[in-house]
Design an enzyme around this catalytic site. Structure first.
Site, PDB file in Angstrom:
ATOM      1  N   GLU A 185       0.843  -1.202   0.000  1.00 16.82           N
ATOM      2  CA  GLU A 185       0.000   0.000   0.000  1.00 16.82           C
ATOM      3  C   GLU A 185       0.871   1.242   0.000  1.00 16.82           C
ATOM      4  O   GLU A 185       2.002   1.200   0.465  1.00 16.82           O
ATOM      5  CB  GLU A 185      -0.863   0.011   1.269  1.00 16.82           C
ATOM      6  CG  GLU A 185      -1.746  -1.211   1.384  1.00 16.82           C
ATOM      7  CD  GLU A 185      -2.420  -1.316   2.749  1.00 16.82           C
ATOM      8  OE1 GLU A 185      -2.124  -0.504   3.632  1.00 16.82           O
ATOM      9  OE2 GLU A 185      -3.255  -2.209   2.900  1.00 16.82           O
ATOM     10  N   LYS A 214       8.100  -1.317   6.001  1.00 17.32           N
ATOM     11  CA  LYS A 214       8.070  -0.066   5.258  1.00 17.32           C
ATOM     12  C   LYS A 214       9.300   0.038   4.371  1.00 17.32           C
ATOM     13  O   LYS A 214      10.393  -0.402   4.737  1.00 17.32           O
ATOM     14  CB  LYS A 214       7.973   1.122   6.200  1.00 17.32           C
ATOM     15  CG  LYS A 214       9.061   1.200   7.224  1.00 17.32           C
ATOM     16  CD  LYS A 214       8.723   2.225   8.302  1.00 17.32           C
ATOM     17  CE  LYS A 214       9.761   2.139   9.405  1.00 17.32           C
ATOM     18  NZ  LYS A 214       9.462   2.936  10.578  1.00 17.32           N
ATOM     19  N   LYS A 239       2.452   4.518   1.411  1.00 18.44           N
ATOM     20  CA  LYS A 239       2.708   4.972   2.776  1.00 18.44           C
ATOM     21  C   LYS A 239       2.451   6.470   2.829  1.00 18.44           C
ATOM     22  O   LYS A 239       3.215   7.267   2.309  1.00 18.44           O
ATOM     23  CB  LYS A 239       4.142   4.674   3.202  1.00 18.44           C
ATOM     24  CG  LYS A 239       4.429   5.070   4.641  1.00 18.44           C
ATOM     25  CD  LYS A 239       5.806   4.593   5.072  1.00 18.44           C
ATOM     26  CE  LYS A 239       5.974   4.667   6.584  1.00 18.44           C
ATOM     27  NZ  LYS A 239       5.778   6.014   7.139  1.00 18.44           N
TER      28      LYS A 239
HETATM   29  P1  AMP Z   1       6.915   4.791  10.575  1.00 19.30           P
HETATM   30  O1  AMP Z   1       6.154   5.868  11.281  1.00 19.30           O
HETATM   31  O2  AMP Z   1       7.976   5.323   9.673  1.00 19.30           O
HETATM   32  O3  AMP Z   1       7.387   3.716  11.524  1.00 19.30           O
HETATM   33  O4  AMP Z   1       5.884   4.052   9.617  1.00 19.30           O
HETATM   34  C1  AMP Z   1       4.695   3.470  10.084  1.00 19.30           C
HETATM   35  C2  AMP Z   1       3.579   4.470  10.003  1.00 19.30           C
HETATM   36  O5  AMP Z   1       3.219   4.725   8.659  1.00 19.30           O
HETATM   37  C3  AMP Z   1       2.298   3.999  10.625  1.00 19.30           C
HETATM   38  O6  AMP Z   1       2.298   4.206  12.007  1.00 19.30           O
HETATM   39  C4  AMP Z   1       1.251   4.843   9.921  1.00 19.30           C
HETATM   40  O7  AMP Z   1       1.063   6.036  10.657  1.00 19.30           O
HETATM   41  C5  AMP Z   1       1.892   5.216   8.613  1.00 19.30           C
HETATM   42  N1  AMP Z   1       1.213   4.674   7.412  1.00 19.30           N
HETATM   43  C6  AMP Z   1       0.955   5.372   6.299  1.00 19.30           C
HETATM   44  N2  AMP Z   1       0.350   4.624   5.370  1.00 19.30           N
HETATM   45  C7  AMP Z   1       0.199   3.390   5.902  1.00 19.30           C
HETATM   46  C8  AMP Z   1      -0.361   2.154   5.424  1.00 19.30           C
HETATM   47  N3  AMP Z   1      -0.890   2.035   4.201  1.00 19.30           N
HETATM   48  N4  AMP Z   1      -0.341   1.094   6.271  1.00 19.30           N
HETATM   49  C9  AMP Z   1       0.201   1.184   7.501  1.00 19.30           C
HETATM   50  N5  AMP Z   1       0.741   2.326   8.000  1.00 19.30           N
HETATM   51  C10 AMP Z   1       0.750   3.409   7.213  1.00 19.30           C
END
Ligand code: AMP
Length: 577
Positions: A242, A417, A244
């Site tokens: 998906e 991610k 991000k």
């Molecule tokens: P990070 O904050 O870099 O650890 O990345 C994870 C965060 O990305 C999650 O906590 C969400 O806030 C965000 N996010 C954005 N798009 C998505 C998605 N499609 N699925 C899951 N998390 C997402």
């Protein structure tokens, strides 16, 4: 149960940083407390009257607390203020000036009075709060008062983490087998008091039955990282990938007409985003539901999404309507936890996703949309999807295991991610917690802050270990603001749960997280991240602040283990353009 017992226990907890010892002390307390009062004890050990995500404010400023202490002790306010300046800890000051033996108040009495102080509202509330507190303190011994003052000040800092409380609960009721049951329940219903009370009054089996419930936040699932599409496919095989979105994580809860929005840090933001609340009423086809998503601000003229810096300005408590008109939000729903009678958390993602699509109705505004998704096992297709998202200005992608359950509170490879790379060998930013700062020289000395001491988190041992000194990336204005925020939480000595070798000019409570970009990770004798015995630790080279992450808790910071992993990756992965 006497408040004296609680205060003595807090003193013993405070005196040790060893987790096993803390666990034994707490476990003994839990066995002693009447089972139906254990929730209060747990909240109080967390420094609150309720779970941390319930907004309870005592509403007594640093200026008013000395007044209450002075009144209780029958000494001049100026004396209390002077002692506070000297010692930097109002709890100790109260202990020093309150010389009486105390009236033997019970836990229930102290708790009820604290509630009363927090609840006082309206005209005359402030002076009422002061006299309620003064009256309470006058009936406590010095040691008993120490902790009441710190709780009211919001500075209890026992250094006891959630994990230790869970260990102690298991030790007190049910033993080793109970531990994973407690943890599972807590991740799905983030209220340790509730879990503890259920355990103490009804036993492990009752705790096993706990599932998500609208109104109580679920600890969000988090993503791991890998450096390339190829590695993701190698690790997982088929993925559901998906976009991000770089916005605000929102967990949406609905129970009939009641709707809650929780942030990633479990703050209740239900009042902050009214357009999302209205959209839930229109678009969610279930009376009871919990789902996960990311909210982004967009330009209502062009429909284009704004960067994070704009979205985050929506997180405020005033002028909500004006902000809503200017920067309306759209919510991309990406996971489902509960719908009507079904707890979806144990179901595979594939199934949750299908149910999510059925849950969200289309709508002319489409304020809530289900995220785009591709399912693939082909690294090239995944790479193309990633590049297309970067092209669109997004942060990258999140690739998910289609057969994995929703693992609340966990950061693992169920979600991976892949983020757009920046320049430098370290392609990722890291989130560090500020544990202190150095004053700096020259021009920066005038600002009163030269560099930040940044730390990563070690969840196993509940320790923050330093990884960088960060002196760039912010404007003068931002430095000033940050210094003001940090000075509010300064502490007289390094907290026991901060592991550092550098001497800060000012130590602070670990509270603020900054996102940091660095060129690479190097070995360093100066920092304690990854340091074991005589080996050097790890540090960030050329770190600069990208932004302050008010949306993260200190425990959400990059972990020590992640830094070690990034270091390994950096050794093996060729530089990406
Ligand atoms: P990070 O904050 O870099 O650890 O990345 C994870 C965060 O990305 C999650 O906590 C969400 O806030 C965000 N996010 C954005 N798009 C998505 C998605 N499609 N699925 C899951 N998390 C997402």
């Amino acid at each position: 149960m006497q408040w004296r017992v609680i205060a003595e226990t807090m003193a013993r907890l405070e005196a040790t940083t060893r987790r096993l010892e803390q666990q034994a002390i707490l476990g003994a307390l839990f066995r002693q407390v009447p089972p139906d009062q254990i929730d209060r004890v747990i909240y109080l050990c967390q420094g609150q009257l309720a779970p941390p995500w319930v907004n309870i404010e005592f509403g007594l400023s640093e200026r008013l607390l000395p007044r209450a202490i002075a009144q209780a002790a029958g000494v001049p306010e100026a004396q209390v203020v002077a002692l506070y300046k000297q010692q930097g800890d109002l709890g100790l000051v109260a202990e020093e000036v309150l010389r009486g033996p105390g009236a033997g108040l019970t836990l229930a009495e102290v708790y009820a009075r604290l509630q009363e102080i927090a609840a006082a509202r309206g005209a005359g509330a402030i002076s009422r709060k002061v006299s309620l507190l003064a009256d309470l303190l006058s009936r406590l011994s010095g040691l008993e008062a120490r902790y009441v003052v710190r709780i009211v000040q919001g500075r209890l800092r026992l250094g006891v983490g959630d994990a230790t409380i869970m260990d102690a609960l298991a030790e007190a009721f049910g033993g080793k087998e109970a531990r994973p049951v407690i943890e599972r329940a807590y991740t799905l219903r983030a209220d340790l008091g509730l879990v503890g009370r259920l355990l103490a009054t009804q036993g492990v089996e009752a705790v096993r039955q706990i599932g998500p419930e609208p109104g109580t936040p679920v600890l969000p699932a988090l993503a791991e990282r890998l450096p390339s599409a190829e590695e993701i496919i190698r690790k997982v095989g088929t993925v559901a990938a998906e976009p991000k979105y770089d916005g605000l994580r929102l967990q949406v809860h609905r129970d009939g007409e009641r709707i809650w929005l929780f942030s990633r840090r479990l703050e209740d933001l239900s009042e902050t985003f009214p357009e999302i609340v209205r959209a839930v009423r229109r678009q969610v086809r279930a009376r009871r539901a919990i789902f996960d998503g990311e909210a982004l601000a967009y330009n209502p003229e062009t429909g284009e999404f704004f960067p994070f810096q704009i979205t985050v300005t929506r997180r405020r408590k005033y002028r909500i309507q004006e902000m809503e008109e200017r920067y309306p939000l759209r919510l991309f729903a990406f996971d489902l936890l509960l719908a009507d009678g079904t707890d979806y958390t144990p179901r595979p993602f594939r199934e949750r996703r299908a149910a999510l699509e059925a849950l969200i109705a289309r709508d002319p505004d489409d304020t809530i949309q289900v995220t785009e998704q591709i399912v693939t096992a082909d690294p090239r297709a995944l790479e193309r999807f990633f590049l297309a998202m970067v092209e669109r200005g997004l942060e990258g992608i999140v690739a998910k295991r289609p057969d994995a359950p929703y693992h609340a509170g966990a950061r693992n490879f169920n979600w991976i991610k892949l983020k757009r790379s920046y320049t430098g060998r370290l392609s990722e930013t890291v989130d560090v917690v500020i544990v202190g700062y150095l004053l700096g020289r020259g021009k920066r000395a005038q600002l009163g802050i030269g560099s930040l001491i940044g730390a990563v988190y070690d969840p196993e041992n509940n320790r923050f270990r330093t990884v960088a000194k960060i002196g760039s990336g912010l404007s003068e204005e931002e430095w000033r603001e940050l210094r003001r925020l940090l000075d509010e939480i300064r502490v007289p000595v390094k907290p026991p749960y901060v592991d550092a070798q550098i001497a800060a000019d000012v130590w602070v409570e670990p509270r603020y997280v900054v996102e940091v970009l660095a060129d690479e990770i190097t070995r360093s004798p100066l920092h304690t991240c990854g340091k074991r015995n005589e080996e050097p630790g790890y540090s960030l080279r050329f770190p600069r602040v990208v932004r302050i992450r008010f949306d993260r808790r200190p425990e959400d910071a990059t972990t020590e283990a992640e830094i070690l992993r990034l270091y390994e990756q950096q050794q093996t992965v060729p530089e990406r353009a």
